[in-house]
Design a protein around this motif. Structure first.
Motif, short mmCIF file in Angstrom:
data_model
loop_
_atom_site.label_atom_id
_atom_site.label_comp_id
_atom_site.label_asym_id
_atom_site.label_seq_id
_atom_site.Cartn_x
_atom_site.Cartn_y
_atom_site.Cartn_z
N VAL A 207 11.63 5.15 3.13
CA VAL A 207 11.22 3.95 2.51
C VAL A 207 12.02 2.97 1.73
CG1 VAL A 207 9.27 3.82 0.61
CG2 VAL A 207 8.88 5.61 2.14
N ASP B 289 0.74 -1.31 -0.04
CA ASP B 289 -0.51 0.07 -0.13
C ASP B 289 1.29 1.20 0.27
OD1 ASP B 289 -1.51 2.04 0.48
OD2 ASP B 289 -2.86 1.45 1.83
N PHE B 290 1.40 1.83 -1.17
CA PHE B 290 1.97 3.19 -0.92
C PHE B 290 1.88 4.25 -0.52
CE2 PHE B 290 3.09 0.65 -4.61
CZ PHE B 290 4.79 1.05 -4.52
N ALA B 291 0.68 4.38 -0.10
CA ALA B 291 -0.60 5.13 0.61
C ALA B 291 0.15 5.16 2.17
CB ALA B 291 -1.64 5.26 0.35
N LYS B 292 0.28 4.22 2.67
CA LYS B 292 1.69 4.22 3.82
C LYS B 292 2.39 5.09 3.90
CE LYS B 292 -1.67 0.45 5.53
NZ LYS B 292 -1.38 -0.65 5.82
N ALA B 293 3.17 5.36 2.41
CA ALA B 293 4.43 5.46 2.88
C ALA B 293 4.16 7.05 3.79
CB ALA B 293 5.40 5.59 1.51
N MET B 294 3.24 8.16 2.77
CA MET B 294 3.83 9.00 3.14
C MET B 294 3.88 9.66 4.69
SD MET B 294 2.51 10.51 0.52
CE MET B 294 2.06 12.57 1.28
N ALA B 295 3.19 8.49 5.55
CA ALA B 295 3.11 8.73 6.96
C ALA B 295 5.19 8.63 7.23
CB ALA B 295 2.89 7.81 7.81
N CYS B 296 6.00 7.67 6.46
CA CYS B 296 7.27 6.97 7.04
C CYS B 296 8.10 7.88 6.64
CB CYS B 296 7.10 6.29 6.01
SG CYS B 296 6.55 4.89 6.22
#
Length: 64
Positions: free
Chosen positions: A34, A24-31
């Motif tokens: 990556v 889920d690439f949308a979760k990368a925004m909170a990292c």
């Protein structure tokens, strides 16, 4: 290099929630960091030179 201890360490950090794996690439925004892993084929295995033809073709206009 032997993998002694690596499977156990990976299991430990994944179990602690410190190293989540997701498509889920949308979760990368909170990292903060990556890491993406892709398979790289070799043009010649003996030389260990990467075969980048598919990567180059994927970046060509009209190819994706």
């Amino acid at each position: 290099m032997p993998d002694r201890g690596k499977p156990e360490l990976l299991g430990k950090v994944v179990g602690m929630g410190r190293f989540p794996c997701t498509p889920d690439f949308a979760k990368a925004m909170a990292c903060g960091v990556v890491t993406l892993a892709t398979q790289t084929p070799f043009a010649e295995k003996k030389d260990l030179l990467p075969d980048s033809l598919l990567l180059i073709a994927g970046g060509a206009p009209g190819q994706g």
